[in-house]
Design an enzyme around this catalytic site. Sequence first.
Site, PDB file in Angstrom:
ATOM      1  N   LYS A  22       0.883  -1.180  -0.051  1.00  0.00           N
ATOM      2  CA  LYS A  22      -0.041  -0.117   0.019  1.00  0.00           C
ATOM      3  C   LYS A  22       0.919   1.102   0.181  1.00  0.00           C
ATOM      4  O   LYS A  22       0.697   2.079  -0.814  1.00  0.00           O
ATOM      5  CB  LYS A  22      -0.907  -0.019   1.146  1.00  0.00           C
ATOM      6  CG  LYS A  22      -1.440   1.490   1.670  1.00  0.00           C
ATOM      7  CD  LYS A  22      -2.361   1.129   2.786  1.00  0.00           C
ATOM      8  CE  LYS A  22      -1.780   1.718   4.112  1.00  0.00           C
ATOM      9  NZ  LYS A  22      -1.378   3.223   4.238  1.00  0.00           N
ATOM     10  N   ASN A  23       1.887   1.203   1.129  1.00  0.00           N
ATOM     11  CA  ASN A  23       2.566   2.386   1.183  1.00  0.00           C
ATOM     12  C   ASN A  23       3.548   2.684  -0.205  1.00  0.00           C
ATOM     13  O   ASN A  23       4.569   3.747  -0.156  1.00  0.00           O
ATOM     14  CB  ASN A  23       3.451   2.413   2.591  1.00  0.00           C
ATOM     15  CG  ASN A  23       2.563   2.493   3.485  1.00  0.00           C
ATOM     16  OD1 ASN A  23       1.239   2.979   3.291  1.00  0.00           O
ATOM     17  ND2 ASN A  23       2.876   2.254   4.807  1.00  0.00           N
ATOM     18  N   CYS A 116      -5.665  11.995  11.642  1.00  0.00           N
ATOM     19  CA  CYS A 116      -6.125  10.667  11.517  1.00  0.00           C
ATOM     20  C   CYS A 116      -6.090  10.049  12.787  1.00  0.00           C
ATOM     21  O   CYS A 116      -5.580  10.650  13.915  1.00  0.00           O
ATOM     22  CB  CYS A 116      -5.293   9.787  10.599  1.00  0.00           C
ATOM     23  SG  CYS A 116      -3.685   9.310  11.210  1.00  0.00           S
ATOM     24  N   ARG A 121      -0.862  14.421  12.548  1.00  0.00           N
ATOM     25  CA  ARG A 121      -0.249  14.332  10.999  1.00  0.00           C
ATOM     26  C   ARG A 121       0.014  15.591  10.465  1.00  0.00           C
ATOM     27  O   ARG A 121      -0.393  15.925   9.405  1.00  0.00           O
ATOM     28  CB  ARG A 121      -1.109  13.457  10.134  1.00  0.00           C
ATOM     29  CG  ARG A 121      -1.588  12.055  10.761  1.00  0.00           C
ATOM     30  CD  ARG A 121      -0.381  11.149  11.115  1.00  0.00           C
ATOM     31  NE  ARG A 121       0.424  10.737  10.288  1.00  0.00           N
ATOM     32  CZ  ARG A 121      -0.222   9.465   9.247  1.00  0.00           C
ATOM     33  NH1 ARG A 121      -1.228   9.033   9.461  1.00  0.00           N
ATOM     34  NH2 ARG A 121       0.790   9.038   8.335  1.00  0.00           N
ATOM     35  N   ASP A 306       4.952   0.839  11.823  1.00  0.00           N
ATOM     36  CA  ASP A 306       3.684  -0.067  11.343  1.00  0.00           C
ATOM     37  C   ASP A 306       3.484  -1.449  11.975  1.00  0.00           C
ATOM     38  O   ASP A 306       2.435  -2.183  11.773  1.00  0.00           O
ATOM     39  CB  ASP A 306       3.705   0.026   9.938  1.00  0.00           C
ATOM     40  CG  ASP A 306       3.353   1.509   9.500  1.00  0.00           C
ATOM     41  OD1 ASP A 306       3.540   1.493   8.136  1.00  0.00           O
ATOM     42  OD2 ASP A 306       3.279   2.351  10.251  1.00  0.00           O
ATOM     43  N   ARG A 398      -8.177  -0.538   4.807  1.00  0.00           N
ATOM     44  CA  ARG A 398      -7.443   0.446   4.054  1.00  0.00           C
ATOM     45  C   ARG A 398      -6.131  -0.266   3.605  1.00  0.00           C
ATOM     46  O   ARG A 398      -5.385   0.204   2.597  1.00  0.00           O
ATOM     47  CB  ARG A 398      -7.204   1.551   4.945  1.00  0.00           C
ATOM     48  CG  ARG A 398      -8.267   2.689   4.898  1.00  0.00           C
ATOM     49  CD  ARG A 398      -7.765   3.485   6.046  1.00  0.00           C
ATOM     50  NE  ARG A 398      -6.843   4.019   5.553  1.00  0.00           N
ATOM     51  CZ  ARG A 398      -5.704   4.691   6.531  1.00  0.00           C
ATOM     52  NH1 ARG A 398      -5.962   4.503   7.822  1.00  0.00           N
ATOM     53  NH2 ARG A 398      -4.379   4.854   5.918  1.00  0.00           N
TER      54      ARG A 398
HETATM   55  C1  EPZ Z   1       4.137   6.816   6.192  1.00  0.00           C
HETATM   56  O1  EPZ Z   1       3.388   7.869   6.792  1.00  0.00           O
HETATM   57  C2  EPZ Z   1       3.434   5.633   5.951  1.00  0.00           C
HETATM   58  N1  EPZ Z   1       2.235   5.958   5.177  1.00  0.00           N
HETATM   59  C3  EPZ Z   1       2.920   5.130   7.432  1.00  0.00           C
HETATM   60  O2  EPZ Z   1       2.091   4.267   7.185  1.00  0.00           O
HETATM   61  C4  EPZ Z   1       4.159   4.991   8.213  1.00  0.00           C
HETATM   62  O3  EPZ Z   1       3.672   4.436   9.674  1.00  0.00           O
HETATM   63  C5  EPZ Z   1       4.908   6.110   8.323  1.00  0.00           C
HETATM   64  O4  EPZ Z   1       5.600   6.567   6.919  1.00  0.00           O
HETATM   65  C6  EPZ Z   1       6.431   5.766   9.158  1.00  0.00           C
HETATM   66  O5  EPZ Z   1       6.990   4.873   8.439  1.00  0.00           O
HETATM   67  C7  EPZ Z   1       2.290   5.991   3.737  1.00  0.00           C
HETATM   68  O6  EPZ Z   1       3.497   5.578   3.408  1.00  0.00           O
HETATM   69  C8  EPZ Z   1       1.255   6.321   3.032  1.00  0.00           C
HETATM   70  P1  EPZ Z   1       6.269  10.523   8.069  1.00  0.00           P
HETATM   71  P2  EPZ Z   1       4.054   9.401   6.778  1.00  0.00           P
HETATM   72  O7  EPZ Z   1       6.087  11.716   7.338  1.00  0.00           O
HETATM   73  O8  EPZ Z   1       4.640   9.641   5.490  1.00  0.00           O
HETATM   74  C9  EPZ Z   1       5.694  13.640  11.775  1.00  0.00           C
HETATM   75  C10 EPZ Z   1       0.493   2.577   7.630  1.00  0.00           C
HETATM   76  O9  EPZ Z   1       0.162   1.921   8.678  1.00  0.00           O
HETATM   77  N2  EPZ Z   1       5.764  14.730  10.598  1.00  0.00           N
HETATM   78  O10 EPZ Z   1       7.599   9.700   8.208  1.00  0.00           O
HETATM   79  O11 EPZ Z   1       3.047  10.251   7.204  1.00  0.00           O
HETATM   80  C11 EPZ Z   1       4.639  12.860  11.877  1.00  0.00           C
HETATM   81  O12 EPZ Z   1       3.811  13.614  12.590  1.00  0.00           O
HETATM   82  C12 EPZ Z   1       0.649   3.953   7.654  1.00  0.00           C
HETATM   83  O13 EPZ Z   1       0.369   2.162   6.395  1.00  0.00           O
HETATM   84  C13 EPZ Z   1       5.795  15.894  10.858  1.00  0.00           C
HETATM   85  O14 EPZ Z   1       5.767  16.363  12.032  1.00  0.00           O
HETATM   86  O15 EPZ Z   1       5.009   9.291   7.966  1.00  0.00           O
HETATM   87  C14 EPZ Z   1       4.863  11.541  12.422  1.00  0.00           C
HETATM   88  O16 EPZ Z   1       5.109  11.557  13.762  1.00  0.00           O
HETATM   89  C15 EPZ Z   1       0.329   4.725   9.124  1.00  0.00           C
HETATM   90  N3  EPZ Z   1       5.895  16.864   9.876  1.00  0.00           N
HETATM   91  C16 EPZ Z   1       6.481  11.358  11.774  1.00  0.00           C
HETATM   92  O17 EPZ Z   1       6.892  12.602  11.316  1.00  0.00           O
HETATM   93  C17 EPZ Z   1       5.719  16.657   8.752  1.00  0.00           C
HETATM   94  O18 EPZ Z   1       5.679  17.676   7.836  1.00  0.00           O
HETATM   95  C18 EPZ Z   1       6.609  10.389  10.705  1.00  0.00           C
HETATM   96  O19 EPZ Z   1       5.821  10.795   9.703  1.00  0.00           O
HETATM   97  C19 EPZ Z   1       5.633  15.155   8.319  1.00  0.00           C
HETATM   98  C20 EPZ Z   1       5.804  14.270   9.240  1.00  0.00           C
END
Ligand code: EPZ
Length: 417
Positions: A22-23, A116, A121, A306, A398
């Site tokens: 998915k990711n 979410c 997020r 995850d 999802r």
């Molecule tokens: C991706 O989310 C995945 N989703 C998530 O999978 C996964 O848990 C996550 O990466 C970490 O590996 C998809 O790929 C669609 P991040 P993403 O940006 O890109 C903070 C699942 O279960 N952050 O690495 O949103 C954020 O709040 C999902 O399949 C900021 O603060 O993850 C989080 O605490 C859930 N500001 C941390 O960084 C920003 O601008 C990691 O976020 C962006 C992120």
Amino acid sequence: MQRLVIDGNTKISGELKVHGAKNSALPLLAATILGKTPSVLHNCPRLSDVFAACRILSYLGCKCVRENDSVIVDTANLTHFEVPDQLMREMRSSIVFLGAILGRLGRCRLSFPGGCELGPRPIDMHISALRQMGVSIKEEYGYLDCSIPKELKGTAISLSFPSVGTTENIMLAAVLANGETQIRNAAREPEIIDLANFLNACGAKIYGQGESTIYIEGVKEIGGCEYNVMPDRIVAATYIGAAAITNSEICLKNVKAKDLESVLPVFEEMGCSIYSYSDKIYVNALRPLNCVKTIRTMPYPGFPTDVQAIAMAALCKARGTSVIVENIFENRFKHAGELVRMGANIKVEGKVAIVEGIQKFYGAQVEATDLRGGAALVLAGLSAEGQTTISNIKHIDRGYERIEDNLNLVGAKIKRV
Ligand code: EPZ
């Protein structure tokens, strides 16, 4: 409202095929926007998030059709640059469309992606990175209004945190930008490598993917290509958790053990014997599980956030006390309360969860709190004494293709009602 009803006390055995990731499929679908000619994504999973991404592509004017396991995207009539609120709300990670739409059309208007179940997020890093590339972003009335007053230019961007989505958005915006972009402290997840490989197959010039610094040399235009989405490493970890929690043995097919290099040792520490060869992983979890001293979720190549809920469910059945530290998301222990309703002994203090092993789970009425938390409840239901009913399973759909059909194939007794 659909629910899953699980008759517990099951052993599973046999072979489970792991579907496409998915990711990876989501950023790949966004990436097709950059190509002037059609793309075909094979091994594209049938998930509600993937359907949502296809709806966004269609709304923008692309032709997006599914043929069995493949999705074909033709962007010839791509005209719109706005993603309406209800489509943005359907899938939180639709923010990854921003970089692709800007790269191709130079304009984009989309509503702030809703929070979410894992917390607000934020997208501050996405916004700051794109502004450094010359994008003007106005945030008003819940909308992001983005335009490129002068040019989309390559530049060096250092991330304070190796954010997956931010790394993807910068890559997508940089492919057609003027000059070279460097992403320092970039995310190193396998999905980042998959996205770079797809874009390079379309004619982009990306180097260093999988390392901490990624280089993207802007090109004038790129086409489409045929590409196989990588296997879903989190679904694979979920199936390993299913074998562990039911003390069973199974074989996973269509999986890359390298993508699980920080997950397999944790299940081996629990007492599972794991053998991997070519695209298969064989799991023997017939012995009672041992606790694991500490699991800390970290950016790749650390233990993936995850898989945290999946590991927690298995550790509920392990002898002794395990400690789990969730370092990535601030609100990712909501499944603990639902596992406690099934008899688990878990104490949550901020980002630390203490898991005391129990003899067995008891079936109960529980609710999926988020995608991976829901999967953890399915695993607990497989092992529980009695029947478990899980509601709010739209979260599970999802990220898992008909989870009940796959697990029933190897001996589980799950009904969708
Ligand atoms: C991706 O989310 C995945 N989703 C998530 O999978 C996964 O848990 C996550 O990466 C970490 O590996 C998809 O790929 C669609 P991040 P993403 O940006 O890109 C903070 C699942 O279960 N952050 O690495 O949103 C954020 O709040 C999902 O399949 C900021 O603060 O993850 C989080 O605490 C859930 N500001 C941390 O960084 C920003 O601008 C990691 O976020 C962006 C992120």
